[in-house]
Motif scaffolding. Structure first.
Motif, PDB file in Angstrom:
ATOM      1  N   ALA A 159      -2.878  -4.751  -3.503  1.00 35.52           N
ATOM      2  CA  ALA A 159      -2.012  -3.582  -3.638  1.00 35.52           C
ATOM      3  C   ALA A 159      -2.931  -2.370  -3.742  1.00 35.52           C
ATOM      4  CB  ALA A 159      -1.153  -3.687  -4.893  1.00 35.52           C
ATOM      5  N   ALA A 160      -2.506  -1.250  -3.180  1.00 35.29           N
ATOM      6  CA  ALA A 160      -3.345  -0.050  -3.211  1.00 35.29           C
ATOM      7  C   ALA A 160      -2.489   1.195  -3.319  1.00 35.29           C
ATOM      8  CB  ALA A 160      -4.226   0.025  -1.958  1.00 35.29           C
ATOM      9  N   VAL A 161      -3.032   2.187  -4.030  1.00 31.65           N
ATOM     10  CA  VAL A 161      -2.448   3.518  -4.081  1.00 31.65           C
ATOM     11  C   VAL A 161      -3.494   4.463  -3.497  1.00 31.65           C
ATOM     12  CG1 VAL A 161      -1.487   5.357  -5.518  1.00 31.65           C
ATOM     13  CG2 VAL A 161      -1.115   2.955  -6.147  1.00 31.65           C
ATOM     14  N   ILE A 162      -3.141   5.130  -2.409  1.00 27.05           N
ATOM     15  CA  ILE A 162      -4.087   5.971  -1.692  1.00 27.05           C
ATOM     16  C   ILE A 162      -3.601   7.413  -1.718  1.00 27.05           C
ATOM     17  CG2 ILE A 162      -5.158   6.430   0.555  1.00 27.05           C
ATOM     18  CD1 ILE A 162      -4.819   3.454   1.188  1.00 27.05           C
ATOM     19  N   VAL A 163      -4.430   8.301  -2.235  1.00 23.79           N
ATOM     20  CA  VAL A 163      -4.145   9.735  -2.195  1.00 23.79           C
ATOM     21  C   VAL A 163      -4.839  10.317  -0.978  1.00 23.79           C
ATOM     22  CG1 VAL A 163      -4.862  11.909  -3.263  1.00 23.79           C
ATOM     23  CG2 VAL A 163      -3.678  10.194  -4.621  1.00 23.79           C
TER      24      VAL A 163
ATOM     25  N   VAL B 176       0.855  -1.185   0.000  1.00 22.14           N
ATOM     26  CA  VAL B 176       0.000   0.000   0.000  1.00 22.14           C
ATOM     27  C   VAL B 176       0.897   1.243   0.000  1.00 22.14           C
ATOM     28  CG1 VAL B 176      -1.810   1.280   1.197  1.00 22.14           C
ATOM     29  CG2 VAL B 176      -1.797  -1.222   1.271  1.00 22.14           C
ATOM     30  N   LEU B 177       0.704   2.068  -1.009  1.00 20.25           N
ATOM     31  CA  LEU B 177       1.469   3.300  -1.169  1.00 20.25           C
ATOM     32  C   LEU B 177       0.549   4.489  -0.934  1.00 20.25           C
ATOM     33  CD1 LEU B 177       4.038   4.889  -2.213  1.00 20.25           C
ATOM     34  CD2 LEU B 177       2.961   4.774  -4.479  1.00 20.25           C
ATOM     35  N   ALA B 178       0.944   5.379  -0.044  1.00 23.86           N
ATOM     36  CA  ALA B 178       0.198   6.620   0.175  1.00 23.86           C
ATOM     37  C   ALA B 178       0.910   7.757  -0.541  1.00 23.86           C
ATOM     38  CB  ALA B 178       0.086   6.933   1.666  1.00 23.86           C
ATOM     39  N   ILE B 179       0.136   8.565  -1.267  1.00 21.40           N
ATOM     40  CA  ILE B 179       0.658   9.774  -1.907  1.00 21.40           C
ATOM     41  C   ILE B 179       0.055  10.953  -1.156  1.00 21.40           C
ATOM     42  CG2 ILE B 179       0.860  11.079  -4.058  1.00 21.40           C
ATOM     43  CD1 ILE B 179       0.222   8.464  -5.569  1.00 21.40           C
ATOM     44  N   VAL B 180       0.916  11.737  -0.510  1.00 24.59           N
ATOM     45  CA  VAL B 180       0.414  12.812   0.347  1.00 24.59           C
ATOM     46  C   VAL B 180       0.949  14.165  -0.131  1.00 24.59           C
ATOM     47  CG1 VAL B 180       0.332  11.228   2.311  1.00 24.59           C
ATOM     48  CG2 VAL B 180       2.292  12.752   2.054  1.00 24.59           C
ATOM     49  N   GLY B 181       0.264  15.196   0.292  1.00 23.49           N
ATOM     50  CA  GLY B 181       0.665  16.563  -0.051  1.00 23.49           C
ATOM     51  C   GLY B 181      -0.526  17.475   0.071  1.00 23.49           C
ATOM     52  N   GLU B 182      -0.245  18.764   0.044  1.00 22.88           N
ATOM     53  CA  GLU B 182      -1.307  19.753   0.160  1.00 22.88           C
ATOM     54  C   GLU B 182      -2.157  19.771  -1.105  1.00 22.88           C
ATOM     55  OE1 GLU B 182       0.718  23.284   2.746  1.00 22.88           O
ATOM     56  OE2 GLU B 182       1.498  22.982   0.729  1.00 22.88           O
TER      57      GLU B 182
END
Length: 258
Positions: free
Chosen positions: A204-208, A34-40
């Motif tokens: 598998a996951a991509v989470i914004v 699981v990948l987290a994509i973070v940011g403002e």
């Protein structure tokens, strides 16, 4: 975890005229990760998610997916029909607003059953039984199977959207701010549910998300974006507990001060 990446992303950029959506993003995602994509807001994370999930075509760069036949396919070179089939079967997409991912005028059971029909199931009894089972798994009472989503609360709609996405046993799920707009208590239950399902199913996951607490709870790895670029990435606990970039340090400290 498999040694073969499920998704290979190489130098992906997206430009809107002179404006940068995202630029030169590269990473690999492995089965069960699981990948987290973070940011403002405006950091480019949603644009990147759209490029990965074929909702947008990148201006440059390549996104490759490891198909069930063992071959890698360049998503941009697939036909529209092939991409649609992938989205209905091997992939899921959980929208921030569940109304975007549900058909609001058909029953909860039909919302889940439609995905099964997309993979060739035509037996009404089997479809209804599977829909009922998935409603239970996402903590919706089975006697609500014939109710329409518009009769559900926001949290129930989001859980129904998750059931609709997972019923076909996808290998990869994209999530765009899955807890956005929900009350804190509802968020906590939903996150606990998602974490359990991802673990149990080996997804598998991509989470914004802009919420670092969501990233910590759900993800193994994390990418921090600013102005369209990835400025830091690594294991989630490492990035949050020992951020190296000043921007990441600012993000983490601002959350701690709230």
């Amino acid at each position: 975890m498999s040694a073969v990446p499920l998704l290979k992303v190489s130098d992906v950029s997206k430009f809107y005229g002179s404006r940068i959506g995202c630029r030169n993003v590269s990473f690999e995602l492995y089965p069960g990760e699981v990948l987290a994509i973070v940011g403002e807001s405006g950091s480019g994370k949603t644009t990147l998610l759209s490029c990965l999930s074929t909702r947008l075509m990148p201006t440059s760069g390549i996104v490759e997916y490891h198909m069930r036949d063992g071959q890698y396919r360049d998503l941009a070179r697939m036909s529209e029909a092939e991409r649609r089939f992938l989205m209905r079967t091997d992939w899921g997409f959980v929208h921030q607003n569940p109304a975007d991912g549900l058909r609001m005028t058909v029953s909860a059971g039909a919302n889940v059953g439609e995905r099964l029909m997309a993979v060739g199931d035509r037996h009404y009894g089997n479809i209804r039984a599977a829909a009922g089972d998935w409603l239970r798994r996402v903590e919706i009472e089975e006697d609500r199977i014939d109710d329409q989503p518009r009769a559900f609360s926001g949290g129930m709609r989001q859980r129904l959207q998750i059931a609709r996405n997972l019923v076909t046993s996808p290998r990869l799920v994209f999530m765009d701010e899955p807890t956005g707009g929900l009350d804190v208590s509802v968020q906590a239950r939903l996150l606990d549910l998602v974490r359990g399902l991802v673990h149990d199913l080996g997804l598998a996951a991509v989470i914004v998300t802009h919420d670092l607490a969501v990233a910590r709870l759900l993800s193994h790895r994390m990418m921090v974006m600013k102005d369209g670029a990835v400025i830091e990435q690594g294991l989630t606990d490492r990035v949050l507990d020992d951020p190296r970039e000043p921007y990441t340090q600012l993000l983490v400290s601002s959350i701690l001060q709230v």
